[in-house]
Design a protein around this motif. Sequence first.
Motif, mmCIF file in Angstrom:
data_model
loop_
_atom_site.group_PDB
_atom_site.id
_atom_site.type_symbol
_atom_site.label_atom_id
_atom_site.label_comp_id
_atom_site.label_asym_id
_atom_site.label_seq_id
_atom_site.Cartn_x
_atom_site.Cartn_y
_atom_site.Cartn_z
ATOM 1 N N ILE A 39 0.830 -0.940 -0.371
ATOM 2 C CA ILE A 39 -0.335 -0.021 -0.064
ATOM 3 C C ILE A 39 0.927 1.211 0.111
ATOM 4 O O ILE A 39 1.718 1.357 -1.079
ATOM 5 N N TYR A 274 0.680 -7.241 -1.882
ATOM 6 C CA TYR A 274 -0.008 -6.110 -1.154
ATOM 7 C C TYR A 274 -1.404 -6.598 -1.974
ATOM 8 O O TYR A 274 -1.840 -5.362 -1.025
ATOM 9 N N VAL A 275 -1.950 -7.536 -2.355
ATOM 10 C CA VAL A 275 -3.217 -7.905 -3.060
ATOM 11 C C VAL A 275 -3.819 -8.465 -1.750
ATOM 12 O O VAL A 275 -5.343 -7.432 -1.167
ATOM 13 N N PHE A 277 -3.383 -7.118 1.848
ATOM 14 C CA PHE A 277 -2.631 -5.976 2.792
ATOM 15 C C PHE A 277 -3.803 -4.931 2.018
ATOM 16 O O PHE A 277 -4.825 -4.524 2.725
ATOM 17 N N ALA A 278 -4.164 -5.080 0.593
ATOM 18 C CA ALA A 278 -5.229 -4.450 0.133
ATOM 19 C C ALA A 278 -6.504 -4.437 -0.089
ATOM 20 O O ALA A 278 -7.408 -3.776 0.897
ATOM 21 N N ASP A 280 -7.887 -5.735 2.873
ATOM 22 C CA ASP A 280 -7.976 -5.847 4.561
ATOM 23 C C ASP A 280 -7.868 -4.068 4.460
ATOM 24 O O ASP A 280 -7.586 -4.016 5.384
ATOM 25 N N ASP A 281 -7.625 -3.758 3.273
ATOM 26 C CA ASP A 281 -7.483 -1.985 3.700
ATOM 27 C C ASP A 281 -9.303 -0.942 2.933
ATOM 28 O O ASP A 281 -9.485 -1.755 2.667
ATOM 29 N N ASP A 283 -10.278 1.933 2.326
ATOM 30 C CA ASP A 283 -10.192 2.312 1.467
ATOM 31 C C ASP A 283 -10.230 2.033 0.458
ATOM 32 O O ASP A 283 -10.421 2.583 -0.197
ATOM 33 N N TYR A 284 -8.828 0.776 0.461
ATOM 34 C CA TYR A 284 -9.512 0.298 -1.259
ATOM 35 C C TYR A 284 -9.556 -1.299 -1.026
ATOM 36 O O TYR A 284 -10.233 -1.451 -2.318
ATOM 37 N N GLY A 285 -10.103 -1.829 -0.456
ATOM 38 C CA GLY A 285 -10.587 -3.467 -0.448
ATOM 39 C C GLY A 285 -11.221 -3.322 -1.130
ATOM 40 O O GLY A 285 -11.781 -4.626 -1.931
ATOM 41 N N LEU A 288 -11.346 -3.143 -4.674
ATOM 42 C CA LEU A 288 -10.369 -4.386 -5.197
ATOM 43 C C LEU A 288 -10.999 -5.225 -5.411
ATOM 44 O O LEU A 288 -10.839 -6.174 -6.148
ATOM 45 N N ARG A 289 -11.683 -5.913 -4.081
ATOM 46 C CA ARG A 289 -12.345 -7.305 -4.579
ATOM 47 C C ARG A 289 -13.408 -7.126 -5.681
ATOM 48 O O ARG A 289 -13.238 -7.916 -6.151
#
Length: 298
Positions: A39, A274-275, A277-278, A280-281, A283-285, A288-289
């Motif tokens: 991230i 990266y994926v 952590f992203a 679980d984020d 803002d981005y999770g 992205l999912r």
Amino acid sequence: MSEPARAPTFRSAVVPAAGLGTRFLPATKTVPKELLPVIATPGIEMVAAEAAEAGAQQLLIVTSPGKDAIAAHFADSSELEAELKARGKDSLVQKVRRAHDLIDVRTVTQDEPKGLGHAVGCAREAIGPDEEAFAVLLPDDLVLPTGVLTKMAAVRERHGGSVLCAFDVPRSEISAYGVFTVSDTDDDDVKQVHGMVEKPAPEEAPSTLAAAGRYLLDRAIFDALDRITPGSGGELQLTDAVALLISEGHPVHVVVHRGGRHDLGNPGGYVRAYVDFALDDPDYGPDLRAWLAARLNG
Ligand code: UTP
């Protein structure tokens, strides 16, 4: 009456970061591999946080002449912070300060990338003569959740010597790793180490316990590093020095870490981290999912 504070088992944590990062070329022509972000946080900052959490007071980063940006990441950033404050971006100020506030950082230089063992040896003069043991954390290896160093310190208190970290991996995948020969102790998560083999064939692997990038080393390792000869590519291998100590009766144990791990040292492992952590984020999770699901079905 409160318990007297116990002296921490180690004060210094060595982070070798002087390698060439060839698997990440061409990015690593100019950007140190250890500063590549997961991230927005460089891997080496995550590892610095882990060392601080385990009680380390100084982080000794081993860098090479072209990698000054690593030390700069941990330096005072008051100018940037003042600018962010003036723009009303207070939440960013905390993020920017974090690396500097985590722990005292010192750098030592490894002039040439002569291997992990050589890199650890470069930290010798920076470790106080009274420090009987020190930690080593490889910054391209994320061991999750954090906390294994604390368990490793408890194992050293009990058994003495040096303590390493292992993961139990499926036998079919074992050939990618350094693998320990072990015997049991009375704790299921702690094994005594008798030897180590690099990248064995699955049917020849002495166990399914693979080495991870966390070490709690007795200072006897420095003397052992002086006595080993360079292996392939002229590199001094840390595992050869550990093997020498074992052969001389120095106790070595592993803590079997029952958690996750990410290898940030190659593009494939980095993308996974990266994926992970992203996803679980906050803002981005979610985005992205949804994108990944559509991409996978497309
Ligand atoms: P790696 O073998 O993963 O890093 O070493 P590398 O050599 O930079 O990567 P490749 O294989 O060329 O892609 C693990 C850690 O040890 C450091 C590296 O910087 C990395 O963080 N290291 C390695 C040193 O500090 N000095 C060395 O001579 C070798």
